[in-house]
Scaffold this active site. Sequence first.
Site, PDB file in Angstrom:
ATOM      1  N   TRP A   1      -2.926   3.554  -5.567  1.00  0.00           N
ATOM      2  CA  TRP A   1      -4.218   4.128  -5.983  1.00  0.00           C
ATOM      3  C   TRP A   1      -4.108   4.935  -7.284  1.00  0.00           C
ATOM      4  CZ3 TRP A   1      -2.632   6.568  -1.050  1.00  0.00           C
ATOM      5  CH2 TRP A   1      -2.661   5.646   0.006  1.00  0.00           C
ATOM      6  N   GLY A   2      -3.075   4.632  -8.072  1.00  0.00           N
ATOM      7  CA  GLY A   2      -2.884   5.344  -9.338  1.00  0.00           C
ATOM      8  C   GLY A   2      -2.323   6.745  -9.159  1.00  0.00           C
TER       9      GLY A   2
ATOM     10  N   ASP B   1     -10.106   3.599  -3.645  1.00  0.00           N
ATOM     11  CA  ASP B   1     -10.778   2.372  -3.203  1.00  0.00           C
ATOM     12  C   ASP B   1     -12.198   2.266  -3.755  1.00  0.00           C
ATOM     13  OD1 ASP B   1      -8.499   2.185  -1.714  1.00  0.00           O
ATOM     14  OD2 ASP B   1      -9.515   1.848   0.193  1.00  0.00           O
TER      15      ASP B   1
ATOM     16  N   ASP C   1       0.821  -1.214   0.000  1.00  0.00           N
ATOM     17  CA  ASP C   1       0.000   0.000   0.000  1.00  0.00           C
ATOM     18  C   ASP C   1       0.862   1.274   0.000  1.00  0.00           C
ATOM     19  OD1 ASP C   1      -2.477   1.290   0.053  1.00  0.00           O
ATOM     20  OD2 ASP C   1      -3.281  -0.036   1.589  1.00  0.00           O
TER      21      ASP C   1
HETATM   22  C1  GLA Z   1      -6.068   1.114   1.380  1.00  0.00           C
HETATM   23  C2  GLA Z   1      -6.208   0.141   0.196  1.00  0.00           C
HETATM   24  C3  GLA Z   1      -7.351  -0.820   0.488  1.00  0.00           C
HETATM   25  C4  GLA Z   1      -7.073  -1.580   1.773  1.00  0.00           C
HETATM   26  C5  GLA Z   1      -6.866  -0.602   2.912  1.00  0.00           C
HETATM   27  C6  GLA Z   1      -6.408  -1.305   4.177  1.00  0.00           C
HETATM   28  O1  GLA Z   1      -7.152   1.952   1.486  1.00  0.00           O
HETATM   29  O2  GLA Z   1      -6.442   0.844  -0.996  1.00  0.00           O
HETATM   30  O3  GLA Z   1      -7.519  -1.727  -0.600  1.00  0.00           O
HETATM   31  O4  GLA Z   1      -5.937  -2.384   1.602  1.00  0.00           O
HETATM   32  O5  GLA Z   1      -5.892   0.383   2.583  1.00  0.00           O
HETATM   33  O6  GLA Z   1      -6.151  -0.430   5.223  1.00  0.00           O
END
Ligand code: GLA
Length: 401
Positions: free
Chosen positions: A192-193, A213, A148
């Site tokens: 997240w791009g 997300d 992440d």
């Molecule tokens: C981010 C990611 C999610 C998930 C959460 C966990 O938001 O984009 O897919 O893994 O963290 O905390």
Amino acid sequence: MMKQNLWIVAVFFFVNVSAQKFDNLAQTPPMGWNSWNKFNCDVSEVLIMEMADAIVSSGMKDAGYEYVVIDDCWQVGRDKNGEIIVDKDRFPKGMKYLADYIHSKGLKFGIYSCAGIYTCQGRPGGRGHEFQDARTYASWGVDYLKYDWCYATGKDVKTAPSSKEHAIYSYSTMRDALYAAGRPVVFSICDWGFQQPWEWAGDVGHLWRTYHDIKDRWASLLIIFDKQKGLEKYAGPGHWNDPDMLEVGNGGMTIEEYKTHFSLWCMLAAPLMTGNDIREMTPEIKDILTNKEIIALNQDTLGKQGFCYRDNGNYEIWIKKLGNNERAVCLLNRSDEIKNVQVDFKVLLTVNSTYWKLEPYKLEDYKVRDLWEHKELSMKESTIYVEIPPHSVKVFRYNKK
Ligand code: GLA
């Protein structure tokens, strides 16, 4: 300024000279299950084991689902040597035991960490511990790592500019750590791009998130889906755009909308990471997630992402090139009303995208099949009329005769 330039030069030198990810993994989009969308931080050994059992008994494994991934919240700290500490209350037998259990079912084991000093839920992140963590994961038997981007930029980063270069550096470091640890691991980049990973992550990871997300709502689905347009040229075997995990079966959308969600992700050659409670799946949800004809579009070995051929506002036509000179067509009705459309299969067979060209095919050489009705069309005429319910799709495949 001078220091920053040196940093950027160092990053590119590092990336170009020692670029090494595990090859021959994720040659088709990874398929599996991830705990986050349904369970958030409520993860445990029992839950993961029960889910692995359910993946096998429900027929999901037979349909191709393979990776069982624990997302955030399995980790609680680091010991004095910097080793990651697993939550003993929730995972009393430890990760090696869990990995062995999952492997004994013929499945693969995935885990989550973060390029920052904390994960998104404030657990210890991987920054500065990349090589140590990668060795630990290898010793447990980890096959998949989702990495992440929380706490990776801004006030927690003293030495690096919060930029694309910094993302390349962070993710390349973890890639090299995994490679050095020696156990093949699918590396899932989750920024997240934000730093356009499609432009640089082909040599770094096997998949990369392209946007924020997903939420279990129709509106969220469409927002994410629209962000995938134009990214098709970056995807291929071993390197996929990831519009995020599936929400199919989590209750916030209708069955038609879930059918659409699944069909679109398959047309996009997106990773198919389910996020529902497999133990309690209804027959309708199971039929969606195990529709082998739709999955076959996703898993086609040519690895071409579909593209939007016609965008008429609420009505779109998507085309995905498949092996054996075959192709899939998806008609999407985004509106709240039933749509009656005329489809000319002769025309749709000769459409080219900007990045791939096709031979002039003849409709007589193909049979056309409806992949949700599981029926071949009679095709007396090349043009047919189709009724598409609101928020729904029709998906057809041209099969060589
Ligand atoms: C981010 C990611 C999610 C998930 C959460 C966990 O938001 O984009 O897919 O893994 O963290 O905390």
